[in-house]
Design a protein around this motif. Structure first.
Motif, PDB file in Angstrom:
ATOM      1  N   GLY A   1       0.819  -1.218   0.000  1.00 46.16           N
ATOM      2  CA  GLY A   1       0.000   0.000   0.000  1.00 46.16           C
ATOM      3  C   GLY A   1       0.848   1.262   0.000  1.00 46.16           C
ATOM      4  O   GLY A   1       0.519   2.250  -0.669  1.00 46.16           O
ATOM      5  N   GLN A   2       1.954   1.209   0.740  1.00 50.30           N
ATOM      6  CA  GLN A   2       2.859   2.363   0.768  1.00 50.30           C
ATOM      7  C   GLN A   2       3.494   2.566  -0.603  1.00 50.30           C
ATOM      8  O   GLN A   2       3.618   3.693  -1.090  1.00 50.30           O
ATOM      9  CB  GLN A   2       3.951   2.138   1.822  1.00 50.30           C
ATOM     10  CG  GLN A   2       3.418   2.130   3.251  1.00 50.30           C
ATOM     11  CD  GLN A   2       4.446   1.597   4.236  1.00 50.30           C
ATOM     12  OE1 GLN A   2       5.215   0.676   3.909  1.00 50.30           O
ATOM     13  NE2 GLN A   2       4.466   2.154   5.430  1.00 50.30           N
ATOM     14  N   LEU A   3       3.888   1.463  -1.221  1.00 47.65           N
ATOM     15  CA  LEU A   3       4.485   1.539  -2.557  1.00 47.65           C
ATOM     16  C   LEU A   3       3.505   2.169  -3.549  1.00 47.65           C
ATOM     17  O   LEU A   3       3.871   3.052  -4.330  1.00 47.65           O
ATOM     18  CB  LEU A   3       4.898   0.131  -3.012  1.00 47.65           C
ATOM     19  CG  LEU A   3       5.298  -0.017  -4.478  1.00 47.65           C
ATOM     20  CD1 LEU A   3       6.479   0.882  -4.825  1.00 47.65           C
ATOM     21  CD2 LEU A   3       5.632  -1.478  -4.790  1.00 47.65           C
ATOM     22  N   THR A   4       2.244   1.727  -3.491  1.00 48.08           N
ATOM     23  CA  THR A   4       1.228   2.256  -4.408  1.00 48.08           C
ATOM     24  C   THR A   4       1.070   3.763  -4.228  1.00 48.08           C
ATOM     25  O   THR A   4       1.041   4.525  -5.200  1.00 48.08           O
ATOM     26  CB  THR A   4      -0.126   1.560  -4.155  1.00 48.08           C
ATOM     27  OG1 THR A   4       0.081   0.142  -4.268  1.00 48.08           O
ATOM     28  CG2 THR A   4      -1.179   2.010  -5.155  1.00 48.08           C
ATOM     29  N   SER A   5       0.990   4.183  -2.979  1.00 46.54           N
ATOM     30  CA  SER A   5       0.813   5.612  -2.705  1.00 46.54           C
ATOM     31  C   SER A   5       2.014   6.425  -3.187  1.00 46.54           C
ATOM     32  O   SER A   5       1.861   7.473  -3.812  1.00 46.54           O
ATOM     33  CB  SER A   5       0.600   5.818  -1.204  1.00 46.54           C
ATOM     34  OG  SER A   5       0.659   7.186  -0.883  1.00 46.54           O
ATOM     35  N   LEU A   6       3.216   5.930  -2.908  1.00 41.60           N
ATOM     36  CA  LEU A   6       4.440   6.660  -3.265  1.00 41.60           C
ATOM     37  C   LEU A   6       4.648   6.681  -4.777  1.00 41.60           C
ATOM     38  O   LEU A   6       4.962   7.724  -5.356  1.00 41.60           O
ATOM     39  CB  LEU A   6       5.643   6.027  -2.573  1.00 41.60           C
ATOM     40  CG  LEU A   6       5.667   6.228  -1.048  1.00 41.60           C
ATOM     41  CD1 LEU A   6       6.549   5.185  -0.377  1.00 41.60           C
ATOM     42  CD2 LEU A   6       6.135   7.637  -0.705  1.00 41.60           C
ATOM     43  N   ALA A   7       4.448   5.518  -5.415  1.00 41.17           N
ATOM     44  CA  ALA A   7       4.633   5.452  -6.867  1.00 41.17           C
ATOM     45  C   ALA A   7       3.573   6.308  -7.559  1.00 41.17           C
ATOM     46  O   ALA A   7       3.864   7.012  -8.527  1.00 41.17           O
ATOM     47  CB  ALA A   7       4.564   3.996  -7.343  1.00 41.17           C
ATOM     48  N   GLY A   8       2.349   6.289  -7.019  1.00 38.54           N
ATOM     49  CA  GLY A   8       1.269   7.116  -7.559  1.00 38.54           C
ATOM     50  C   GLY A   8       1.593   8.605  -7.470  1.00 38.54           C
ATOM     51  O   GLY A   8       1.175   9.394  -8.310  1.00 38.54           O
ATOM     52  N   GLY A   9       2.335   8.967  -6.434  1.00 37.71           N
ATOM     53  CA  GLY A   9       2.750  10.363  -6.266  1.00 37.71           C
ATOM     54  C   GLY A   9       4.033  10.688  -6.998  1.00 37.71           C
ATOM     55  O   GLY A   9       4.608  11.740  -6.790  1.00 37.71           O
ATOM     56  N   ASN A  10       4.495   9.746  -7.845  1.00 35.49           N
ATOM     57  CA  ASN A  10       5.708   9.940  -8.646  1.00 35.49           C
ATOM     58  C   ASN A  10       6.991  10.051  -7.841  1.00 35.49           C
ATOM     59  O   ASN A  10       7.923  10.758  -8.231  1.00 35.49           O
ATOM     60  CB  ASN A  10       5.584  11.164  -9.567  1.00 35.49           C
ATOM     61  CG  ASN A  10       4.667  10.872 -10.730  1.00 35.49           C
ATOM     62  OD1 ASN A  10       4.751   9.792 -11.325  1.00 35.49           O
ATOM     63  ND2 ASN A  10       3.787  11.805 -11.023  1.00 35.49           N
ATOM     64  N   CYS A  11       7.045   9.355  -6.709  1.00 35.26           N
ATOM     65  CA  CYS A  11       8.322   9.240  -5.998  1.00 35.26           C
ATOM     66  C   CYS A  11       9.217   8.328  -6.839  1.00 35.26           C
ATOM     67  O   CYS A  11       8.796   7.255  -7.261  1.00 35.26           O
ATOM     68  CB  CYS A  11       8.097   8.648  -4.611  1.00 35.26           C
ATOM     69  SG  CYS A  11       9.614   8.559  -3.625  1.00 35.26           S
ATOM     70  N   GLU A  12      10.437   8.784  -7.091  1.00 37.65           N
ATOM     71  CA  GLU A  12      11.285   8.082  -8.053  1.00 37.65           C
ATOM     72  C   GLU A  12      11.808   6.744  -7.513  1.00 37.65           C
ATOM     73  O   GLU A  12      11.737   5.714  -8.180  1.00 37.65           O
ATOM     74  CB  GLU A  12      12.470   8.989  -8.427  1.00 37.65           C
ATOM     75  CG  GLU A  12      13.324   8.450  -9.540  1.00 37.65           C
ATOM     76  CD  GLU A  12      14.535   9.348  -9.813  1.00 37.65           C
ATOM     77  OE1 GLU A  12      14.620  10.459  -9.261  1.00 37.65           O
ATOM     78  OE2 GLU A  12      15.398   8.899 -10.588  1.00 37.65           O
ATOM     79  N   LEU A  13      12.359   6.773  -6.300  1.00 40.01           N
ATOM     80  CA  LEU A  13      13.080   5.609  -5.771  1.00 40.01           C
ATOM     81  C   LEU A  13      12.616   5.278  -4.359  1.00 40.01           C
ATOM     82  O   LEU A  13      11.998   6.116  -3.685  1.00 40.01           O
ATOM     83  CB  LEU A  13      14.588   5.905  -5.741  1.00 40.01           C
ATOM     84  CG  LEU A  13      15.241   6.283  -7.074  1.00 40.01           C
ATOM     85  CD1 LEU A  13      16.609   6.917  -6.846  1.00 40.01           C
ATOM     86  CD2 LEU A  13      15.375   5.057  -7.986  1.00 40.01           C
ATOM     87  N   GLY A  14      12.912   4.057  -3.908  1.00 36.75           N
ATOM     88  CA  GLY A  14      12.554   3.683  -2.538  1.00 36.75           C
ATOM     89  C   GLY A  14      13.381   2.520  -2.042  1.00 36.75           C
ATOM     90  O   GLY A  14      14.064   1.837  -2.810  1.00 36.75           O
ATOM     91  N   GLN A  15      13.331   2.337  -0.736  1.00 37.27           N
ATOM     92  CA  GLN A  15      13.992   1.178  -0.131  1.00 37.27           C
ATOM     93  C   GLN A  15      13.183   0.791   1.094  1.00 37.27           C
ATOM     94  O   GLN A  15      12.421   1.583   1.633  1.00 37.27           O
ATOM     95  CB  GLN A  15      15.447   1.494   0.235  1.00 37.27           C
ATOM     96  CG  GLN A  15      15.645   2.621   1.227  1.00 37.27           C
ATOM     97  CD  GLN A  15      17.123   3.027   1.377  1.00 37.27           C
ATOM     98  OE1 GLN A  15      17.534   4.058   0.848  1.00 37.27           O
ATOM     99  NE2 GLN A  15      17.891   2.234   2.118  1.00 37.27           N
ATOM    100  N   GLY A  16      13.330  -0.456   1.529  1.00 33.87           N
ATOM    101  CA  GLY A  16      12.588  -0.900   2.702  1.00 33.87           C
ATOM    102  C   GLY A  16      12.414  -2.406   2.688  1.00 33.87           C
ATOM    103  O   GLY A  16      12.702  -3.072   1.689  1.00 33.87           O
ATOM    104  N   TYR A  17      11.928  -2.909   3.818  1.00 29.70           N
ATOM    105  CA  TYR A  17      11.794  -4.355   3.987  1.00 29.70           C
ATOM    106  C   TYR A  17      10.854  -4.969   2.954  1.00 29.70           C
ATOM    107  O   TYR A  17      10.943  -6.158   2.675  1.00 29.70           O
ATOM    108  CB  TYR A  17      11.290  -4.689   5.402  1.00 29.70           C
ATOM    109  CG  TYR A  17      12.237  -4.306   6.519  1.00 29.70           C
ATOM    110  CD1 TYR A  17      13.547  -3.880   6.259  1.00 29.70           C
ATOM    111  CD2 TYR A  17      11.825  -4.388   7.851  1.00 29.70           C
ATOM    112  CE1 TYR A  17      14.397  -3.533   7.285  1.00 29.70           C
ATOM    113  CE2 TYR A  17      12.691  -4.049   8.888  1.00 29.70           C
ATOM    114  CZ  TYR A  17      13.971  -3.614   8.604  1.00 29.70           C
ATOM    115  OH  TYR A  17      14.809  -3.278   9.630  1.00 29.70           O
TER     116      TYR A  17
END
Ligand code: C2E
Ligand code: MG
Ligand code: MG
Ligand code: MG
Length: 285
Positions: free
Chosen positions: A244-260
């Protein structure tokens, strides 16, 4: 009577203070020994392009392999390493080891080189000729400067000395990128974006934690992402644990991410397996 009371109190506290003091001394000599005996290891956490899932980089995170205590996380020894100045040789080792390892992976990933992110503490920036140390590590590893990112915390930038800004510009002149770590947790985050030559904003995990359930956290997170875009900075979301966090962040055009959700910090060999999976029999047909 009062004097006796005071004396009793003194006697009551003294042994406890002595114990605490002795524990610090023991830990300090342990840490000195660890530097000499190379008791440190790096873990590698993938940094992923959120739109595609592709691994574009890796953050190097230190662990102390203590002979009796086992694996000691950085929160338990980095502060003492900073107080004693031991962070200088430890930090130099981290830079050399991380750049060497990623340069090696990149020779096996022709055309898709990874970037490596290394955390830098304020003490390293104050007490060493950091630009020279960085240049030397890159040369020894054979890693192009634009493949290295140094992560600085906001607290480093708060208390900065006059020479800090010049040193950051000297590091930038090498071609190295700078990231603000834990962005949004300091009390003057926006000022740093004007003052310091940063390329990347790392959105603190505390925002990412609540991005799905809390409208305020979501608004702030998406605001930071847009701010990053307007300033032509990359944004990396820290601590993504759920889809769910990934969907929200990717939807907001956050370029990159890291996490468990993608991977925990991995040992060198586990990260190796992730990058270069052994071919299954089917693939060999
Ligand atoms: P950081 O640079 O903000 O690193 C992110 C921390 O969050 C890491 O903890 C990482 O393991 C953890 N993390 C990543 N994804 C998740 C997630 O999905 N959920 C949760 N709960 N945690 C996640 P770690 O490895 O214990 O490092 C803690 C801090 O220690 C780092 O925070 C950094 O400030 C410092 N540190 C680590 N390595 C070094 C180093 O080589 N030098 C210096 N000076 N500091 C270091
Ligand atoms: Mg290693
Ligand atoms: Mg970091
Ligand atoms: Mg962080």
């Amino acid at each position: 009577q009062a004097k006796k009371h005071g004396k009793d109190k003194f006697e009551m506290f003294e042994p406890a203070m002595r114990v605490a003091f002795q524990a610090t001394i023991d830990m300090e000599s342990d840490l000195r020994r660890a530097v000499v005996r190379h008791e440190f290891e790096l873990r590698y956490q993938p940094i992923v392009r959120l739109s595609s899932g592709e691994i574009t980089g890796v953050e190097a995170l230190i662990r102390w392999l203590h002979p009796e205590r086992g694996i000691v996380p950085p929160v338990e020894f980095i502060p003492l390493a900073e107080e004693t100045g031991l962070i200088v040789p430890i930090g130099e080792w981290v830079l050399r080891e991380a750049t060497r390892q990623v340069a090696e992976w990149n020779t096996r990933r022709a055309g898709r080189p990874l970037t490596v992110s290394v955390n830098i503490s304020a003490v390293q920036l104050e007490h060493t000729v950091l630009p020279d140390v960085v240049r030397s590590a890159l040369d020894a590893a054979g890693l192009p400067a634009d493949r290295l990112t140094l992560e600085l915390t906001e607290s480093l930038l708060v208390d900065h000395r006059p020479e800090t800004l010049q040193r950051l510009h000297d590091i930038k002149a090498l071609g190295v990128r700078l990231a603000i770590d834990d962005f949004g947790t300091g009390y003057s985050s926006l000022a740093y974006l004007r003052q310091f030559p940063v390329d990347i904003i790392k959105i603190d995990k505390s925002f990412v934690d609540d991005v799905v359930d809390e409208p305020t956290a979501a608004a702030l997170t998406h605001g930071i992402i847009q701010l990053g875009r307007a300033l032509q900075l990359s944004t990396i979301a820290e601590g993504i644990e759920h889809a769910g966090q990934l969907t929200s962040l990717a939807g907001g055009n956050c370029e990159l991410g890291q996490g468990y959700y993608f991977a925990e910090p991995l040992t060198e060999s586990a990260f190796d397996d992730l990058l270069f999976p052994a071919h299954s029999p089917n693939e060999c047909e």
